[in-house]
Design an enzyme around this catalytic site. Structure first.
Site, short mmCIF file in Angstrom:
data_model
loop_
_atom_site.label_atom_id
_atom_site.label_comp_id
_atom_site.label_asym_id
_atom_site.label_seq_id
_atom_site.Cartn_x
_atom_site.Cartn_y
_atom_site.Cartn_z
N ASP A 1 131.78 48.99 82.95
CA ASP A 1 132.93 49.22 82.07
C ASP A 1 133.80 50.36 82.60
OD1 ASP A 1 132.01 47.23 80.45
OD2 ASP A 1 131.24 48.56 78.88
N ASP B 1 136.28 40.30 85.26
CA ASP B 1 136.71 41.25 86.29
C ASP B 1 137.98 40.79 86.98
OD1 ASP B 1 135.67 39.10 87.58
OD2 ASP B 1 134.37 40.22 88.93
#
Length: 302
Positions: free
Chosen positions: A197, A223
């Site tokens: 994160d 992502d």
């Protein structure tokens, strides 16, 4: 009040009404009012009787209101509440009170009087403002990625559709960028999801600070990130991507994260193409890099 209806009965009726009420003559002088009016504006009834209604109007508006009053009294008509929600009265202490009013002209013994009902809508306005803020926040959240605080896919597509239409109208060039993080899963597996994160947040932050305020960055999911560069040709896009990739690679090296970037860059000269098709093409460019060993940028002009 020189009318046939007994004053005591009329006053009793005024007191029974929930709103603040006054009765004015043709000159706008207050000849009767109820306790609710006194409470709303902070005056004693004796301080109001005989005064013009201008005493309840904000000082900055009194001259203008006097002209409106004269015009209204020349042709009085019924005015219901809910037509203008931005009216204000002035309290005795100088403070403003948000109000709505209803005007009801009556004729008794050939004389015209106006019954003015005044409702305090301060709480209603506060509730409306609170609701507006809540709705604005919901709209913003619905278009923002909660992790990285950049736009989400929905917002990106909405913005891009508008930009594509603008580019078509004005014959402008724009560029789409699709970024995929290579080996991101390895970071999650090796260092944990909190680190993953943190990495995504740093990619978003550094990218956001590397593009212009007119550009748009979005996290498209997982992502993957998208960038829309308005009025950007292939040469400028190449310079911007070169600068961006250097910054991102530096961040990865400093944190010892084994992540690189596969990037597709599509410069669009023909805005007639459907945006979905443009996204498929730039996504395809990115996947070509993935299949050819990752960690590169592939450019194309549409």
């Amino acid at each position: 009040m020189d009318i046939s209806t007994p004053t005591m009965v009329f006053d009793t009726l005024l007191q029974a009404l929930p709103d603040a009420v006054l009765v004015a003559d043709r000159n706008g002088r207050i000849i009767m009012c109820n306790d609710q009016l006194s409470q709303l504006f902070g005056y004693k009834k004796s301080e109001l009787i005989g005064q013009t209604v201008n005493i309840l109007v904000p000082e900055t508006q009194r001259k203008q209101h006097q002209n409106k009053l004269m015009n209204y009294m020349a042709e009085p008509n019924r005015r219901t509440m809910g037509k203008i929600m931005s009216l204000a009265g002035q309290h005795k202490n100088g403070g403003l009170v948000a109000v709505d009013i209803m005007l009801s002209p009556i004729i008794l013994e050939d004389k015209t009087w106006v019954i003015c009902s005044i409702r305090d809508i301060s709480e209603l306005q506060r509730l409306q403002l609170s609701l507006k803020h809540a709705l604005d926040k919901e709209k913003k959240l619905a278009r923002m990625d909660s992790l990285t605080n950049v736009a989400n896919r929905r917002a990106f597509y909405e913005f891009a559709e508008k930009e594509k239409d603008r580019s078509l109208r004005h014959s402008l060039i724009f560029t789409l960028v699709y970024i995929d993080l290579d080996n991101f899963k390895l970071v999650n597996d090796r260092f944990g999801h909190n680190t993953g994160d943190k990495l995504l947040k740093m990619v978003a932050s550094n990218t956001l600070h590397s593009i212009r305020s007119s550009d748009m960055l979005a996290r498209l999911g997982g992502d993957e990130f998208g960038i829309l560069l308005p009025e950007t040709d292939a040469a400028l896009a190449r310079k911007m991507m070169t600068r961006l990739i250097r910054k991102l690679e530096k961040v990865m090296d400093e944190n010892q994260w084994p992540v690189s970037f596969s990037i597709g860059v599509l410069t669009c000269q023909n805005a007639n193409t459907a945006f979905e098709d443009l996204m498929k093409k730039v996504d395809g460019l990115m996947y070509q890099i993935k299949h050819q060993g990752k960690n590169a940028i592939k450019y194309c002009i549409e």
